[in-house]
Design a protein around this motif. Sequence first.
Motif: not given
Length: 110
Positions: A28-31, A62-65, A73-76
Amino acid sequence: MVTCYLRYVIDPHKLEAFEAYGKLWIRLVEKFGGKHHGYFMPSEGVSNVALAMFSFPSLAAYEDYRKRSFADPECQAAFAMNEKERFIISYERSFFRPVFEDDQGVKRAP
């Protein structure tokens, strides 16, 4: 470049659940344009501390991420894993500026 360092205090009886959570966040971070450097699970010594590090080109990136992750939805779903399983007891987040050696073997100036 800015590197986010996360130090987690985790439930040592729920290591497998935390590891599954970590594997999700690497992707997810890389996404969202970051470079994940991995999760580091307890091995010898302390049994309830895990670490993670990932980098973004800037603090603004980073703040945008972070902003976009709250709407993704995947992060949630990943956030919900911990809400359900409660494997993270607490965490602290710090930011660092990495220093690398360039091609000529000279350290970059701050």
